[in-house]
Scaffold this motif. Structure first.
Motif, mmCIF file in Angstrom:
data_model
loop_
_atom_site.group_PDB
_atom_site.id
_atom_site.type_symbol
_atom_site.label_atom_id
_atom_site.label_comp_id
_atom_site.label_asym_id
_atom_site.label_seq_id
_atom_site.Cartn_x
_atom_site.Cartn_y
_atom_site.Cartn_z
ATOM 1 N N ASP A 128 5.226 -6.127 -1.286
ATOM 2 C CA ASP A 128 5.212 -7.110 -0.468
ATOM 3 C C ASP A 128 5.858 -8.355 0.268
ATOM 4 O OD1 ASP A 128 4.565 -7.479 2.339
ATOM 5 O OD2 ASP A 128 2.408 -6.326 2.267
ATOM 6 N N MET A 129 6.588 -8.335 0.907
ATOM 7 C CA MET A 129 7.306 -10.318 1.064
ATOM 8 C C MET A 129 6.266 -10.288 2.146
ATOM 9 S SD MET A 129 8.914 -10.213 -1.406
ATOM 10 C CE MET A 129 9.479 -11.496 -1.241
ATOM 11 N N PRO A 180 0.789 -1.295 -0.016
ATOM 12 C CA PRO A 180 -0.003 0.178 0.251
ATOM 13 C C PRO A 180 1.256 1.264 -0.566
ATOM 14 C CG PRO A 180 -0.206 -1.413 1.744
ATOM 15 C CD PRO A 180 0.206 -1.799 1.164
ATOM 16 N N GLY A 181 1.109 1.733 -1.053
ATOM 17 C CA GLY A 181 1.578 3.468 -0.766
ATOM 18 C C GLY A 181 2.649 3.587 -1.692
ATOM 19 N N ILE A 227 5.441 -5.100 -12.726
ATOM 20 C CA ILE A 227 6.689 -4.068 -13.770
ATOM 21 C C ILE A 227 6.589 -2.556 -12.369
ATOM 22 C CG2 ILE A 227 5.319 -4.837 -15.564
ATOM 23 C CD1 ILE A 227 3.857 -2.021 -15.853
ATOM 24 N N ARG A 228 5.960 -2.687 -10.910
ATOM 25 C CA ARG A 228 5.700 -1.599 -10.972
ATOM 26 C C ARG A 228 6.861 -2.399 -9.713
ATOM 27 N NH1 ARG A 228 -0.430 -0.871 -10.240
ATOM 28 N NH2 ARG A 228 -0.641 -0.225 -11.969
ATOM 29 N N ALA A 229 6.387 -3.235 -9.181
ATOM 30 C CA ALA A 229 7.813 -4.053 -8.122
ATOM 31 C C ALA A 229 9.484 -4.323 -8.544
ATOM 32 C CB ALA A 229 7.745 -4.881 -7.939
ATOM 33 N N PHE A 230 9.358 -4.144 -10.365
ATOM 34 C CA PHE A 230 10.466 -4.370 -10.847
ATOM 35 C C PHE A 230 11.353 -2.809 -11.030
ATOM 36 C CE2 PHE A 230 12.484 -6.264 -14.806
ATOM 37 C CZ PHE A 230 13.887 -6.314 -14.330
#
Length: 438
Positions: free
Chosen positions: A96-97, A90-91, A268-271
């Motif tokens: 989130d792991m 979130p945010g 793609i955002r986490a990358f």
């Protein structure tokens, strides 16, 4: 082999059933008692073609069973597959792991000598090395290893993608771990599946790189659709033409309302987030444009819909064909179809949604929308029909028959898969993103 699969969501349930069908003894692990009860009766908690039959067969044969105990899993298994989710924080763009970390922390104290923990979840690069250190810290007395084996499942084809994958990628740090994974996947290797054994970091990167490439290809053709709209071109013909170039290829060059689901957008955002942490954020800055093009398709569809009903949705009935983010799935996570439906409702439209499989999930996420189990009921007295998920049922619709139930025969083909000429000859006004009006 004795295999555990921890996390029995979409990835885990399919992997567990397929491993059991491949000749292994499999124990599935989850914390959700309702999910465990359903799976133990051979009932998957989601729609996936071919999985119910496979699940019932392996459960009935005794090669697949389920538990909520990580201790039991540690005592049972030689190889432990971690298949829990890595949602977007979130945010933040970052993954989130907490679920992956919780599994490793809970499993590590119960691992036996010689066991192998294998991550299948999509994670930021560097996670595997960190978790390997965590296992050694929590249970230094045992000789347990960690490997990474990314999944490449397509929803709707997950069973065949697991039993007959187009490639297997494993990240390992020893010959023993590699040999164990070769034994796990022996039937696939015997059938000639390419097997790529590499280091942990490369294995982690393969999945996010593949998803980023696919997302880029989809957003590229959608950017071309924007240009075609402005210039009077036809994006389908354009895609056909450039798709004949073997360097480009036609697959994933289908313009429409864009991609969604639980993988491509958040991956793609986490990358991007991870690249920033590594100090190479500029290398992936183009993915921000990929994401923006994709999200813009939804707004463009809403704008076109408003234009076609006279500039305002107030007092207008709008039928939405499709709720799932893709066909042959009941997954509505980040579904463009539902996002568009909700946006139209917020602007005053009376929206009714149909989907062959995803209505229950859609209703849980968007309870204020109206839903219909029958296509004609969804389109009854509609001023506008939007085709937003490319189910076969929609491609096979009788345009003339549907004409009789709507108030205004106006259609937006948001997936560019309907026969526009046939619909127009039946009396419909048809529009699609990136295509000529004539």
């Amino acid at each position: 082999m004795r295999i555990t699969v921890i996390g029995t969501g979409y990835l885990g349930a399919v992997h567990a059933a397929c491993m059991a069908d491949s000749g292994h003894e499999v124990l599935g692990v989850d914390v959700d008692p309702r999910k465990l009860a359903a799976l133990s009766e051979g009932r998957p908690p989601f729609f996936e073609p071919g999985l119910p039959e496979l699940l019932r067969r392996t459960v009935d044969a005794g090669s697949l069973r389920f538990t909520d105990s990580l201790q039991e899993a540690g005592e049972f298994g030689e190889v432990h597959f971690v298949c829990v989710g890595t949602p977007q924080q979130p945010g933040s763009y970052a993954a989130d792991m907490k679920y992956v970390d919780a599994v490793v922390d809970g499993l590590a104290p119960h691992l036996r000598d010689g066991s192998l923990v294998v991550g299948k979840s999509t994670v930021p690069v560097g996670t595997a090395a960190r978790l390997a250190g965590r296992i050694a810290e929590l249970n230094p007395a045992v000789d347990a290893e960690l490997a990474w084996n990314p999944e490449f499942l397509r929803e709707g084809f997950a069973v065949q993608d697991t039993l007959r994958p187009d490639r297997l990628v494993v990240g390992v740090t020893s010959e023993r771990a590699d040999a164990m994974l070769r034994e796990v996947y022996a039937p696939m290797l015997t059938a000639g599946c390419p097997y790529i054994s590499t280091d942990l970091a490369t294995a982690e990167l393969v999945k996010v790189a593949a998803n980023s490439f696919l997302a880029t290809k989809i957003s590229f053709v959608n950017a071309m659709a924007e240009v075609c709209d402005a210039a009077g071109g036809d994006v389908v013909t354009l895609a056909d033409a450039i798709g004949h170039d073997t360097r480009i290829g036609r697959r994933f060059l289908s313009a429409g309302v864009g991609f969604g689901g639980g993988c491509l957008p958040k991956d793609i955002r986490a990358f991007m987030a991870r690249a920033g942490e590594l100090g190479v954020g500029e290398a992936l800055s183009f993915l921000k444009a990929v994401d923006e093009v994709n999200m813009r398709r939804r707004q463009r569809t809403v704008d076109l819909a408003r234009e076609l009903v006279g500039g305002s949705f107030l007092g207008k009935n709008v039928a939405i064909l499709g709720a799932a983010f893709k066909p042959d799935s009941d997954d509505v996570r980040d579904s463009p179809a539902l996002n568009i439906a909700a946006a139209i409702q917020l602007q005053g439209g009376q929206v009714r949604v149909h989907d062959p499989e995803a209505i229950d999930n859609a209703r849980a996420q968007f309870p204020t929308l109206d839903y219909a189990l029958d296509i004609e009921k969804a389109c009854e007295r509609a001023d506008l029909v939007l085709h937003l998920t490319e189910w076969t049922q929609y491609r096979e619709l009788d345009a003339g028959r549907l004409l009789k139930v709507v108030r205004e025969p106006v259609l937006i083909d948001g997936r560019n898969t309907l026969d526009m000429a046939a619909w127009r000859s039946a009396g419909w006004t048809v529009r699609a993103l990136g295509r000529s009006q004539h």
